[in-house]
Design a protein around this motif. Structure first.
Motif, PDB file in Angstrom:
ATOM      1  N   GLY A   1      -2.108 -31.274  14.623  1.00 34.68           N
ATOM      2  CA  GLY A   1      -2.792 -31.862  15.763  1.00 34.68           C
ATOM      3  C   GLY A   1      -4.146 -31.246  16.033  1.00 34.68           C
ATOM      4  N   GLY A   2      -4.735 -31.638  17.160  1.00 33.88           N
ATOM      5  CA  GLY A   2      -6.078 -31.190  17.500  1.00 33.88           C
ATOM      6  C   GLY A   2      -7.096 -31.785  16.553  1.00 33.88           C
ATOM      7  N   ASN A   3      -8.008 -30.934  16.066  1.00 35.19           N
ATOM      8  CA  ASN A   3      -8.936 -31.319  15.012  1.00 35.19           C
ATOM      9  C   ASN A   3      -8.794 -30.309  13.878  1.00 35.19           C
ATOM     10  OD1 ASN A   3     -10.129 -29.098  16.136  1.00 35.19           O
ATOM     11  ND2 ASN A   3     -11.889 -30.176  16.991  1.00 35.19           N
ATOM     12  N   ALA A   4      -9.716 -30.318  12.923  1.00 31.78           N
ATOM     13  CA  ALA A   4      -9.546 -29.461  11.751  1.00 31.78           C
ATOM     14  C   ALA A   4      -9.440 -27.987  12.117  1.00 31.78           C
ATOM     15  CB  ALA A   4     -10.701 -29.698  10.773  1.00 31.78           C
ATOM     16  N   ASP A   5     -10.372 -27.489  12.948  1.00 28.52           N
ATOM     17  CA  ASP A   5     -10.355 -26.065  13.271  1.00 28.52           C
ATOM     18  C   ASP A   5      -9.190 -25.711  14.188  1.00 28.52           C
ATOM     19  OD1 ASP A   5     -12.318 -27.695  14.837  1.00 28.52           O
ATOM     20  OD2 ASP A   5     -12.328 -25.944  16.151  1.00 28.52           O
ATOM     21  N   LYS A   6      -8.807 -26.620  15.093  1.00 30.29           N
ATOM     22  CA  LYS A   6      -7.672 -26.345  15.973  1.00 30.29           C
ATOM     23  C   LYS A   6      -6.380 -26.265  15.179  1.00 30.29           C
ATOM     24  CE  LYS A   6      -5.624 -25.922  20.014  1.00 30.29           C
ATOM     25  NZ  LYS A   6      -5.846 -24.752  20.902  1.00 30.29           N
ATOM     26  N   ALA A   7      -6.211 -27.146  14.201  1.00 31.12           N
ATOM     27  CA  ALA A   7      -4.993 -27.124  13.393  1.00 31.12           C
ATOM     28  C   ALA A   7      -4.876 -25.808  12.630  1.00 31.12           C
ATOM     29  CB  ALA A   7      -4.974 -28.310  12.422  1.00 31.12           C
ATOM     30  N   MET A   8      -5.993 -25.326  12.088  1.00 34.59           N
ATOM     31  CA  MET A   8      -5.950 -24.051  11.364  1.00 34.59           C
ATOM     32  C   MET A   8      -5.589 -22.904  12.297  1.00 34.59           C
ATOM     33  SD  MET A   8      -6.352 -24.549   8.147  1.00 34.59           S
ATOM     34  CE  MET A   8      -6.227 -22.804   7.823  1.00 34.59           C
ATOM     35  N   LEU A   9      -6.168 -22.923  13.512  1.00 29.30           N
ATOM     36  CA  LEU A   9      -5.838 -21.874  14.473  1.00 29.30           C
ATOM     37  C   LEU A   9      -4.361 -21.941  14.860  1.00 29.30           C
ATOM     38  CD1 LEU A   9      -6.502 -19.567  16.374  1.00 29.30           C
ATOM     39  CD2 LEU A   9      -7.384 -21.243  18.018  1.00 29.30           C
ATOM     40  N   LEU A  10      -3.857 -23.145  15.080  1.00 31.85           N
ATOM     41  CA  LEU A  10      -2.441 -23.300  15.427  1.00 31.85           C
ATOM     42  C   LEU A  10      -1.529 -22.717  14.350  1.00 31.85           C
ATOM     43  CD1 LEU A  10      -2.417 -26.953  16.817  1.00 31.85           C
ATOM     44  CD2 LEU A  10      -1.981 -24.875  18.147  1.00 31.85           C
ATOM     45  N   SER A  11      -1.926 -22.879  13.095  1.00 36.22           N
ATOM     46  CA  SER A  11      -1.093 -22.352  12.010  1.00 36.22           C
ATOM     47  C   SER A  11      -1.051 -20.830  12.030  1.00 36.22           C
ATOM     48  CB  SER A  11      -1.591 -22.860  10.658  1.00 36.22           C
ATOM     49  OG  SER A  11      -2.832 -22.284  10.289  1.00 36.22           O
ATOM     50  N   LYS A  12      -2.116 -20.203  12.539  1.00 34.79           N
ATOM     51  CA  LYS A  12      -2.118 -18.748  12.715  1.00 34.79           C
ATOM     52  C   LYS A  12      -1.284 -18.362  13.934  1.00 34.79           C
ATOM     53  CE  LYS A  12      -5.191 -16.777   9.764  1.00 34.79           C
ATOM     54  NZ  LYS A  12      -5.696 -17.916   9.001  1.00 34.79           N
ATOM     55  N   VAL A  13      -1.454 -19.116  15.025  1.00 37.71           N
ATOM     56  CA  VAL A  13      -0.693 -18.850  16.249  1.00 37.71           C
ATOM     57  C   VAL A  13       0.806 -18.945  15.966  1.00 37.71           C
ATOM     58  CG1 VAL A  13      -0.177 -19.732  18.559  1.00 37.71           C
ATOM     59  CG2 VAL A  13      -2.545 -19.578  17.792  1.00 37.71           C
ATOM     60  N   ALA A  14       1.195 -19.870  15.092  1.00 36.72           N
ATOM     61  CA  ALA A  14       2.614 -20.025  14.746  1.00 36.72           C
ATOM     62  C   ALA A  14       3.193 -18.750  14.160  1.00 36.72           C
ATOM     63  CB  ALA A  14       2.785 -21.179  13.766  1.00 36.72           C
ATOM     64  N   LEU A  15       2.361 -17.975  13.478  1.00 34.92           N
ATOM     65  CA  LEU A  15       2.831 -16.731  12.866  1.00 34.92           C
ATOM     66  C   LEU A  15       3.037 -15.621  13.896  1.00 34.92           C
ATOM     67  CD1 LEU A  15       0.556 -16.721   9.686  1.00 34.92           C
ATOM     68  CD2 LEU A  15       2.968 -17.386   9.846  1.00 34.92           C
ATOM     69  N   ARG A  16       2.554 -15.815  15.127  1.00 34.50           N
ATOM     70  CA  ARG A  16       2.761 -14.827  16.191  1.00 34.50           C
ATOM     71  C   ARG A  16       4.167 -14.906  16.772  1.00 34.50           C
ATOM     72  NH1 ARG A  16      -1.305 -15.234  20.968  1.00 34.50           N
ATOM     73  NH2 ARG A  16       0.006 -13.502  21.643  1.00 34.50           N
ATOM     74  N   ARG A  17       4.793 -16.065  16.652  1.00 36.67           N
ATOM     75  CA  ARG A  17       6.115 -16.247  17.232  1.00 36.67           C
ATOM     76  C   ARG A  17       7.113 -15.270  16.637  1.00 36.67           C
ATOM     77  NH1 ARG A  17       6.817 -22.299  16.589  1.00 36.67           N
ATOM     78  NH2 ARG A  17       8.766 -21.774  15.584  1.00 36.67           N
ATOM     79  N   GLU A  18       8.175 -15.006  17.386  1.00 36.82           N
ATOM     80  CA  GLU A  18       9.268 -14.224  16.817  1.00 36.82           C
ATOM     81  C   GLU A  18       9.705 -14.883  15.525  1.00 36.82           C
ATOM     82  OE1 GLU A  18      13.924 -13.099  17.779  1.00 36.82           O
ATOM     83  OE2 GLU A  18      12.637 -13.886  19.364  1.00 36.82           O
ATOM     84  N   ALA A  19       9.803 -14.103  14.470  1.00 39.36           N
ATOM     85  CA  ALA A  19      10.100 -14.653  13.157  1.00 39.36           C
ATOM     86  C   ALA A  19      11.445 -15.374  13.174  1.00 39.36           C
ATOM     87  CB  ALA A  19      10.112 -13.552  12.102  1.00 39.36           C
ATOM     88  N   GLY A  20      11.417 -16.644  12.801  1.00 44.82           N
ATOM     89  CA  GLY A  20      12.643 -17.435  12.761  1.00 44.82           C
ATOM     90  C   GLY A  20      12.986 -18.114  14.060  1.00 44.82           C
ATOM     91  N   ALA A  21      12.262 -17.822  15.142  1.00 44.65           N
ATOM     92  CA  ALA A  21      12.540 -18.466  16.424  1.00 44.65           C
ATOM     93  C   ALA A  21      12.120 -19.940  16.342  1.00 44.65           C
ATOM     94  CB  ALA A  21      11.781 -17.773  17.551  1.00 44.65           C
ATOM     95  N   PRO A  22      12.996 -20.862  16.734  1.00 42.69           N
ATOM     96  CA  PRO A  22      12.687 -22.287  16.584  1.00 42.69           C
ATOM     97  C   PRO A  22      11.668 -22.773  17.598  1.00 42.69           C
ATOM     98  CG  PRO A  22      14.785 -22.023  17.698  1.00 42.69           C
ATOM     99  CD  PRO A  22      14.348 -20.639  17.283  1.00 42.69           C
ATOM    100  N   ASN A  23      10.975 -23.833  17.233  1.00 43.49           N
ATOM    101  CA  ASN A  23      10.096 -24.531  18.165  1.00 43.49           C
ATOM    102  C   ASN A  23      10.933 -25.017  19.348  1.00 43.49           C
ATOM    103  OD1 ASN A  23       8.607 -26.978  19.307  1.00 43.49           O
ATOM    104  ND2 ASN A  23       7.123 -26.258  17.804  1.00 43.49           N
ATOM    105  N   PRO A  24      10.433 -24.898  20.580  1.00 44.64           N
ATOM    106  CA  PRO A  24      11.222 -25.329  21.744  1.00 44.64           C
ATOM    107  C   PRO A  24      11.497 -26.829  21.786  1.00 44.64           C
ATOM    108  CG  PRO A  24       8.994 -24.702  22.400  1.00 44.64           C
ATOM    109  CD  PRO A  24       9.158 -24.284  20.985  1.00 44.64           C
TER     110      PRO A  24
END
Length: 281
Positions: A194-217
């Motif tokens: 989602g978002g645009n090109a740069d937002k999607a890339m940032l989101l993919s980094k933010v996803a790595l901050r989550r507790e490892a293995g914790a599911p999307n809400p």
């Protein structure tokens, strides 16, 4: 209004940089141990045994778990009732990174210019800093050193809405499988949609901050994460690319609203040494 001096910020960032290099977070370690216990390939078992041993040695000896101690990504959440005193926030973060990498004898991996002058900066600065303003009077800093082996496997695709769910799944699975052993699997797969090109890339980094293995809400995205993990682990790439059932430890998706005419999807892989440390001031 809470006041936080830049010297305190620099000191904490220094500590986090050193700890992140040597002490793998428990949530990641649990996934690694589970992968070692469930691996069926002989070469895969061998690789996972070495990975587990390396994590233990690094922690016990306060030594970096990987020679590539990464370029530092700093996620900063600053409460709107916080006042930084004595200087600039980003300067304080870079001072902490510099001192952490120099005094901690961590490999310095940043170069001054990406094309014409690839001279080493000598202290691993500057960090890549993402700042978000939030409610409250706390300052939360997450340090995530990111090595180049996994970072080089990052992918972005501007899908058409007509590509649908199957197009999203195909792109993500192919990105991981085609990376092979380059990102030191088993990986944690960060996905931004989602978002645009740069937002999607940032989101993919933010996803790595989550507790490892914790599911999307969101249950739909949690199910998609499970489906993708199963498909990726059917590929046979396996630990370190030697073959086996554990190519990825987890798939973690973050999303954002997007334009009616596009569907950006980004993938950022983190090697099994998914290093991150956090402090709240």
């Amino acid at each position: 209004m809470k006041e936080i001096n830049v010297e305190r910020i620099a000191s904490e960032v220094k500590r986090l940089c050193i700890e992140a290099a040597c002490d793998l977070p428990v949530d990641v370690e649990k996934l690694i141990v589970h992968a070692a216990q469930t691996e069926e390939s002989d070469f895969g078992k061998y690789a996972m045994e070495k990975v587990c041993r390396n994590v233990k040695i690094a922690r016990e000896n306060e030594a970096p778990m990987c020679q590539d101690t990464g370029m530092v990504i700093a996620f900063v959440e600053i409460g709107q009732d916080v006042h930084i005193t004595g200087g600039l926030l980003e300067d304080a973060i870079n001072k902490g990174v510099s001192e952490g990498y120099v005094d901690g004898y961590l490999r310095k991996s940043t170069v001054i210019d990406p094309v014409f002058n690839r001279k080493n900066a000598g202290d691993n600065t500057p960090a890549i800093v993402y700042t978000t303003l939030v409610e409250g009077d706390e300052l939360r800093i997450t340090i995530m050193p990111k090595g180049a082996g996994s970072e080089n496997m990052s992918k972005l695709k501007m899908l058409k809405p007509a590509d649908g769910l199957e197009g999203v799944k195909r792109f993500i699975v192919d990105a991981v499988v085609n990376a092979g052993g380059n990102p030191c699997p088993p990986t944690i797969v960060g996905v931004g949609i989602g978002g645009n090109a740069d937002k999607a890339m940032l989101l993919s980094k933010v996803a790595l901050r989550r507790e490892a293995g914790a599911p999307n809400p969101d249950p739909a995205y949690a199910e998609l994460e499970r489906d993708l993990l199963r498909e990726i682990n059917k590929s046979g790439v396996g630990p370190q690319g030697f073959g086996g059932r554990n190519t990825a430890l987890a798939v973690q998706i973050e999303t954002y609203p997007t334009h009616i005419a596009t569907m950006p999807v980004a993938v950022t892989l983190n090697c099994h040494a998914a290093r991150h440390k956090e402090v709240v001031l």
